[in-house]
Design a protein around this motif. Sequence first.
Motif, PDB file in Angstrom:
ATOM      1  N   UNK A  53       0.830  -1.203   0.000  1.00 21.16           N
ATOM      2  CA  UNK A  53       0.000   0.000   0.000  1.00 21.16           C
ATOM      3  C   UNK A  53       0.868   1.258   0.000  1.00 21.16           C
ATOM      4  N   UNK A  54       1.887   1.289   0.858  1.00 19.71           N
ATOM      5  CA  UNK A  54       2.744   2.468   0.941  1.00 19.71           C
ATOM      6  C   UNK A  54       3.457   2.731  -0.389  1.00 19.71           C
ATOM      7  N   UNK A  55       3.965   1.677  -1.012  1.00 13.81           N
ATOM      8  CA  UNK A  55       4.656   1.840  -2.289  1.00 13.81           C
ATOM      9  C   UNK A  55       3.684   2.306  -3.375  1.00 13.81           C
ATOM     10  N   UNK A  56       2.471   1.750  -3.390  1.00  9.48           N
ATOM     11  CA  UNK A  56       1.490   2.144  -4.404  1.00  9.48           C
ATOM     12  C   UNK A  56       1.095   3.604  -4.226  1.00  9.48           C
ATOM     13  N   UNK A  57       0.844   4.011  -2.987  1.00 12.45           N
ATOM     14  CA  UNK A  57       0.478   5.405  -2.755  1.00 12.45           C
ATOM     15  C   UNK A  57       1.629   6.342  -3.127  1.00 12.45           C
ATOM     16  N   UNK A  58       2.843   5.956  -2.774  1.00 10.87           N
ATOM     17  CA  UNK A  58       3.992   6.795  -3.124  1.00 10.87           C
ATOM     18  C   UNK A  58       4.186   6.855  -4.632  1.00 10.87           C
ATOM     19  N   UNK A  59       3.967   5.729  -5.306  1.00  9.65           N
ATOM     20  CA  UNK A  59       4.178   5.694  -6.756  1.00  9.65           C
ATOM     21  C   UNK A  59       3.208   6.586  -7.499  1.00  9.65           C
ATOM     22  N   UNK A  60       2.057   6.899  -6.887  1.00 14.56           N
ATOM     23  CA  UNK A  60       1.101   7.780  -7.547  1.00 14.56           C
ATOM     24  C   UNK A  60       1.714   9.159  -7.790  1.00 14.56           C
ATOM     25  N   UNK A  61       2.458   9.673  -6.808  1.00 14.04           N
ATOM     26  CA  UNK A  61       3.110  10.973  -6.982  1.00 14.04           C
ATOM     27  C   UNK A  61       4.124  10.913  -8.132  1.00 14.04           C
ATOM     28  N   UNK A  62       4.831   9.797  -8.237  1.00 18.34           N
ATOM     29  CA  UNK A  62       5.835   9.652  -9.289  1.00 18.34           C
ATOM     30  C   UNK A  62       5.180   9.537 -10.655  1.00 18.34           C
ATOM     31  N   UNK A  63       4.100   8.753 -10.733  1.00 13.97           N
ATOM     32  CA  UNK A  63       3.414   8.571 -12.014  1.00 13.97           C
ATOM     33  C   UNK A  63       2.833   9.883 -12.514  1.00 13.97           C
ATOM     34  N   UNK A  64       2.219  10.652 -11.627  1.00 11.09           N
ATOM     35  CA  UNK A  64       1.637  11.936 -12.029  1.00 11.09           C
ATOM     36  C   UNK A  64       2.720  12.869 -12.548  1.00 11.09           C
ATOM     37  N   UNK A  65       3.826  12.939 -11.822  1.00 14.94           N
ATOM     38  CA  UNK A  65       4.935  13.800 -12.236  1.00 14.94           C
ATOM     39  C   UNK A  65       5.557  13.305 -13.538  1.00 14.94           C
ATOM     40  N   UNK A  66       5.663  11.966 -13.688  1.00  8.46           N
ATOM     41  CA  UNK A  66       6.295  11.409 -14.869  1.00  8.46           C
ATOM     42  C   UNK A  66       5.483  11.603 -16.134  1.00  8.46           C
ATOM     43  N   UNK A  67       4.145  11.621 -16.012  1.00 10.13           N
ATOM     44  CA  UNK A  67       3.309  11.826 -17.198  1.00 10.13           C
ATOM     45  C   UNK A  67       3.529  13.219 -17.771  1.00 10.13           C
ATOM     46  N   UNK A  68       3.800  14.180 -16.900  1.00  6.28           N
ATOM     47  CA  UNK A  68       4.172  15.522 -17.347  1.00  6.28           C
ATOM     48  C   UNK A  68       3.127  16.186 -18.202  1.00  6.28           C
ATOM     49  N   UNK A  69       3.538  16.657 -19.369  1.00  2.00           N
ATOM     50  CA  UNK A  69       2.657  17.393 -20.269  1.00  2.00           C
ATOM     51  C   UNK A  69       1.928  16.494 -21.253  1.00  2.00           C
ATOM     52  N   UNK A  70       2.120  15.188 -21.167  1.00  2.00           N
ATOM     53  CA  UNK A  70       1.474  14.290 -22.131  1.00  2.00           C
ATOM     54  C   UNK A  70      -0.042  14.340 -22.009  1.00  2.00           C
ATOM     55  N   UNK A  71      -0.528  14.450 -20.770  1.00  2.00           N
ATOM     56  CA  UNK A  71      -1.957  14.583 -20.517  1.00  2.00           C
ATOM     57  C   UNK A  71      -2.158  15.779 -19.597  1.00  2.00           C
ATOM     58  N   UNK A  72      -3.124  16.619 -19.904  1.00  2.00           N
ATOM     59  CA  UNK A  72      -3.402  17.780 -19.063  1.00  2.00           C
ATOM     60  C   UNK A  72      -3.957  17.312 -17.718  1.00  2.00           C
ATOM     61  N   UNK A  73      -3.870  18.153 -16.682  1.00  2.00           N
ATOM     62  CA  UNK A  73      -4.313  17.736 -15.347  1.00  2.00           C
ATOM     63  C   UNK A  73      -5.754  17.245 -15.305  1.00  2.00           C
ATOM     64  N   UNK A  74      -6.663  17.940 -15.995  1.00  2.00           N
ATOM     65  CA  UNK A  74      -8.060  17.528 -15.994  1.00  2.00           C
ATOM     66  C   UNK A  74      -8.272  16.209 -16.706  1.00  2.00           C
ATOM     67  N   UNK A  75      -7.640  16.031 -17.848  1.00  2.00           N
ATOM     68  CA  UNK A  75      -7.778  14.780 -18.598  1.00  2.00           C
ATOM     69  C   UNK A  75      -7.206  13.609 -17.804  1.00  2.00           C
ATOM     70  N   UNK A  76      -6.068  13.819 -17.153  1.00  2.00           N
ATOM     71  CA  UNK A  76      -5.463  12.757 -16.349  1.00  2.00           C
ATOM     72  C   UNK A  76      -6.351  12.396 -15.167  1.00  2.00           C
ATOM     73  N   UNK A  77      -6.914  13.412 -14.503  1.00  2.00           N
ATOM     74  CA  UNK A  77      -7.800  13.148 -13.367  1.00  2.00           C
ATOM     75  C   UNK A  77      -9.019  12.345 -13.802  1.00  2.00           C
ATOM     76  N   UNK A  78      -9.631  12.715 -14.928  1.00  2.00           N
ATOM     77  CA  UNK A  78     -10.795  11.988 -15.418  1.00  2.00           C
ATOM     78  C   UNK A  78     -10.439  10.558 -15.795  1.00  2.00           C
ATOM     79  N   UNK A  79      -9.344  10.373 -16.519  1.00  2.00           N
ATOM     80  CA  UNK A  79      -8.943   9.032 -16.907  1.00  2.00           C
ATOM     81  C   UNK A  79      -8.694   8.149 -15.702  1.00  2.00           C
ATOM     82  N   UNK A  80      -8.040   8.686 -14.695  1.00  2.00           N
ATOM     83  CA  UNK A  80      -7.758   7.900 -13.485  1.00  2.00           C
ATOM     84  C   UNK A  80      -9.044   7.492 -12.792  1.00  2.00           C
TER      85      UNK A  80
END
Length: 325
Positions: A53-80
Amino acid sequence: MPRVDTPSPAASDRPTTGAGAAGGAGAAPAAGAGSLAPAVRPSWRVVAAMATVLVLWASAFIAIRGIGDALSPGALALGRQLVGALALAAFALWRRPPFPRGRGLVLVVAYGLLWFAGYTLVLNIAERHLDAGTTAMLVNIAPLLVALVAGVVLKEGFPRPLMIGIGVAFTGVVLIAAGGIGPHSEPIGILLGLLAAVLYASGVLVQKVALRTTDALGATWVGCAVGAVALLPFLPQLVGEVPDAPAAAIWGAVYLGLFPSAVAFVLWAYVLQRSTAGATASATLAVPAIVVLMSWLFLGELPTILGLVGGALCVAGVAWSRRRR
């Protein structure tokens, strides 16, 4: 992060002390009254589940940062949220929990808007202006905000450990704001990170009230679905950006919805039913440290020395606030 219920554990896995409270990703659940019975050492399955659980929750911050400009914040939030809602709905079809009704349903809707929609969107925006490690450390002050509101609204008071913890954590935020962001960050990210913490804390408070009359699994998947519906205005962006986005970004969005959201919810419930609330709450304080390490390994980003000191004070403040009177 909110929790969901799983089938009752075997008698050999149950702790002799009570556990249970609403919790959140990065935010520790409030511990109930302690028991005088001796604590039982958790099994290796519980330890492995908690670590996952701790690794999965921590990895969320990394995944969001790693996606960068490929998906806009709103589009990424909706897709998730779409992926998470589908996964949780499938689990709910198997478990068949009762659907929230009446006042409970109203609270679940509010919880979905605050957490699954508002927090997720603001977090995505924040990580465009702030490195993942610093963002995680700022979001981790949410439990202090919950305690402050509970002290007034729920008349839980302001014990000395809480006030000391607030002072220590506030000092940490000041240090981060004074020069704790790295070359990959911008000052506005600090404000966005604090806003994300406020939304997170608000969602946890509403969740705590909602779970008094609603099933945890039903409330979680309905809240996730509400968040997805609230984010539907970003559907044109999602549809327009997906064809041009790299495969890594698409799979990153799927990963966020499936693992840090849906899978982590189930594992978190497994841990809560087999361990004490205090032990699980203390474990979540490791998330920012894991994020900083993963951010360095996978993104090549680190906060400044001042930022690390400030973040350590934020985590220490939260830990100290959880001490008994």
